[in-house]
Design a protein around this motif. Structure first.
Motif, short mmCIF file in Angstrom:
data_model
loop_
_atom_site.label_atom_id
_atom_site.label_comp_id
_atom_site.label_asym_id
_atom_site.label_seq_id
_atom_site.Cartn_x
_atom_site.Cartn_y
_atom_site.Cartn_z
N GLY A 57 -8.49 7.51 0.60
CA GLY A 57 -7.52 6.43 0.51
C GLY A 57 -8.09 5.12 1.02
O GLY A 57 -7.75 4.05 0.54
N HIS A 92 0.69 7.61 -5.36
CA HIS A 92 -0.21 8.51 -6.08
C HIS A 92 -1.69 8.17 -5.90
O HIS A 92 -2.48 9.03 -5.52
CB HIS A 92 0.15 8.57 -7.57
CG HIS A 92 -0.73 9.49 -8.31
ND1 HIS A 92 -0.68 10.86 -8.15
CD2 HIS A 92 -1.75 9.26 -9.17
CE1 HIS A 92 -1.61 11.42 -8.90
NE2 HIS A 92 -2.27 10.48 -9.52
N PRO A 93 -2.10 6.91 -6.13
CA PRO A 93 -3.53 6.66 -5.99
C PRO A 93 -3.98 6.52 -4.54
O PRO A 93 -5.16 6.66 -4.25
CB PRO A 93 -3.73 5.34 -6.74
CG PRO A 93 -2.43 4.66 -6.65
CD PRO A 93 -1.39 5.72 -6.63
N CYS A 94 -3.09 6.21 -3.63
CA CYS A 94 -3.57 5.80 -2.32
C CYS A 94 -2.88 6.43 -1.14
O CYS A 94 -3.48 7.22 -0.40
CB CYS A 94 -3.47 4.27 -2.23
SG CYS A 94 -4.34 3.59 -0.84
N GLU A 108 2.01 2.53 -3.31
CA GLU A 108 1.01 3.16 -4.19
C GLU A 108 0.77 4.59 -3.74
O GLU A 108 -0.31 4.95 -3.31
CB GLU A 108 -0.29 2.36 -4.16
CG GLU A 108 -0.14 0.91 -4.53
CD GLU A 108 0.21 0.72 -5.99
OE1 GLU A 108 0.01 1.65 -6.79
OE2 GLU A 108 0.71 -0.37 -6.34
N PRO A 137 -1.72 -3.71 -3.63
CA PRO A 137 -2.64 -3.85 -2.51
C PRO A 137 -3.85 -4.71 -2.91
O PRO A 137 -4.30 -4.64 -4.05
CB PRO A 137 -3.06 -2.42 -2.22
CG PRO A 137 -1.93 -1.58 -2.69
CD PRO A 137 -1.38 -2.30 -3.89
N THR A 174 0.82 -1.21 0.00
CA THR A 174 0.00 0.00 0.00
C THR A 174 0.86 1.26 0.00
O THR A 174 0.56 2.23 -0.70
CB THR A 174 -0.94 0.01 1.22
OG1 THR A 174 -1.67 -1.22 1.23
CG2 THR A 174 -1.92 1.16 1.16
N ILE A 178 -9.88 2.30 -1.13
CA ILE A 178 -9.16 1.29 -1.90
C ILE A 178 -8.01 0.66 -1.13
O ILE A 178 -7.07 0.13 -1.70
CB ILE A 178 -8.64 1.90 -3.24
CG1 ILE A 178 -7.91 3.21 -2.96
CG2 ILE A 178 -9.79 2.12 -4.20
CD1 ILE A 178 -7.21 3.77 -4.19
N LYS A 207 -7.05 -4.72 -2.31
CA LYS A 207 -8.26 -4.11 -2.86
C LYS A 207 -8.07 -3.63 -4.30
O LYS A 207 -9.00 -3.65 -5.09
CB LYS A 207 -8.70 -2.94 -1.97
CG LYS A 207 -9.37 -3.40 -0.69
CD LYS A 207 -10.03 -2.23 0.01
CE LYS A 207 -10.68 -2.68 1.30
NZ LYS A 207 -11.23 -1.55 2.05
#
Lengths: 348, 98
Positions: A215, A102-104, A100, B6, A97, A218, B8
């Motif tokens: 955040g 940028h997206p999360c 990630e 991840p 996690t 996801i 999800k």
């Protein structure tokens, strides 16, 4: 059992689970005000306050000391959460996690800015200036901020009933808040920085919840919230504490003195209660929504008053009792919401 | 590619094609890809799907009772499809790697 009743039973279970998490959050959060209040009179923080107050004045001393206390709080919370993730076997997911960004994970780091230097620092300032009970109830207004942001930002539904419940809770919070303020106004000695701390807590936690939701959509809550505290530790220990040290405040010498048994014990107690209050808080959001999760979590104000009364023997003012009762009523208005409305929480 | 994003994200990625899938299909696929064999992990992955559904990213389109114990005997099985919101969030998070 037929499909329909099994379905209903499952949905009920999901929602009650969400409310259960939120209620646990409230209990842990309420307990947190005990170590949070006690830590102020322990060394090195007591000495630190005295040392800075001699040269820089009371206000500066309180804020700088609050920074160091908040930084230690963030550290022990992070350690408690690391342990929690270890028990759940989620280190792999934690690394996945974090990568990630940028997206999360950027949402968690952003949330930590509002949660840490705004909400938690504000709470410690309010505890130091005015007291634990005030600090606890001042932050009761945060669901307003959270619910409105969640509504405008990602269209989370707020039913009429939930809105009424939130409204009653707010009236309760204002009663408790106003009671203390009026007494102080009449005595002509108002601790404005303390009240500002209370407002920082309310706004900060409301904004944090709404941002973190982005955040959390996801990611897994256990992991997301650990990252949020990793973010807060970076803010305190890599940015703010060194900056204050550069300005000549004795941050490091007092920080090193924190490693004595009693102080450590209280800090660890703060870390565990606060860490798990967050675990429960974040776990409730995906099940019952940010607004409701925050609303039930709001019962912490009442729990804090009860715990402070039990442990410190501080008898609350009548305004606190009336306000606390309103908070319970408001939470139950939300609690007894017709469950069928909750099946989908967001607009499609 | 599998097993390093991840969980999800991966769930959304699997469902991004818009096809309907049963929860046990998704759960066992994730378990296999991530090497998560235990019942604890199985329930934890299923809880991720629940969270995605209550977050409005997946839609529960069909249920049946698990008579044969494919997943958990006597419990409900759910069939999910990705929503528009889920597609938006999913492609936001996942597609730059595809």
């Amino acid at each position: 059992m037929d499909l329909k009743s099994l379905k209903k039973q499952e949905s009920k279970r999901k929602i009650s689970k969400g409310y259960m998490w939120a209620l646990f959050c409230a209990v842990f959060w309420g307990i947190w005000y005990l170590p949070g209040t006690v830590v102020w009179v322990l060394n090195p923080f007591d000495e630190m306050y005295g040392a800075i107050a001699e040269t820089g004045g009371d206000g500066t001393a309180l804020i700088v000391t609050a920074v160091l206390i908040t930084a230690f709080n963030a550290l022990t919370v992070m350690l408690a959460l690391m342990l929690w993730n270890g028990v759940l076997g989620k280190y792999g997911e934690l690394v996945r996690t974090m990568k990630e960004f940028h997206p999360c994970s950027k949402w968690f780091f952003l949330a930590s800015i509002f949660g840490g230097p705004m909400a938690i620092l504000g709470s410690f300032i309010a505890m130091g200036f005015i007291g634990g009970a005030f600090a606890a109830v001042a932050a009761l207004l945060y669901p307003v901020v959270g619910s409105i942001l969640a509504y405008y930002w990602y269209g989370e539904k707020i039913s009429k009933r939930a809105a009424i419940g939130i409204g009653v809770i707010i009236v309760g919070g204002v009663t408790i808040f106003g009671g203390g303020l009026l007494t102080e106004l009449s005595s002509g000695n108002v601790q404005w920085i303390g009240y500002l701390g209370g407002l920082m807590a309310a706004a900060g936690w409301g904004i944090e919840g709404a941002i973190a939701g982005k955040g959390l959509d996801i990611s897994e809550p256990d992991v997301g919230l650990t990252l949020r505290f990793v973010g807060e530790n970076i803010i305190w220990w890599i940015i703010i504490v060194p900056i204050l040290a550069v300005f000549g405040y004795p941050m490091y010498s007092f920080a090193l003195q924190a490693f004595e048994p009693m102080t450590l014990l209280v800090l660890i107690f703060a870390g565990i209660t606060f860490g798990f209050c967050y675990v429960c808080w974040y776990k409730s959001f995906p099940l019952i929504g940010v607004g409701r999760g925050q609303g039930i979590g709001n019962l912490y104000g009442l729990f804090a008053i009860i715990f402070i009364f039990l442990f410190f023997g501080d008898v609350p003012q009548w305004t606190i009792l009336v306000g606390g009762t309103l908070c319970v009523i408001g939470s139950f208005v939300m609690f007894t919401e017709d469950t069928s409305e909750l099946e989908t929480l967001r607009g499609e | 590619m599998s097993g390093n994003r991840p969980i999800k994200f991966r769930i959304l990625e699997i469902l991004l094609d818009g096809k309907e899938r049963w929860n046990y299909e998704v759960v066992s696929k994730i378990q296999e890809e991530y090497g998560m064999r235990s019942n604890f992990h199985r329930d934890s992955i299923n809880f991720d799907i629940l969270e995605l559904a209550s977050g409005g990213m997946l839609k529960d389109v069909e249920q049946k009772v698990d008579e044969d114990g494919i997943y958990k005997k006597g419990f409900l099985l759910h069939k999910y499809v990705i929503t528009d919101f889920g597609k938006a969030r999913g492609s936001d998070a996942c597609l730059r790697y595809v």
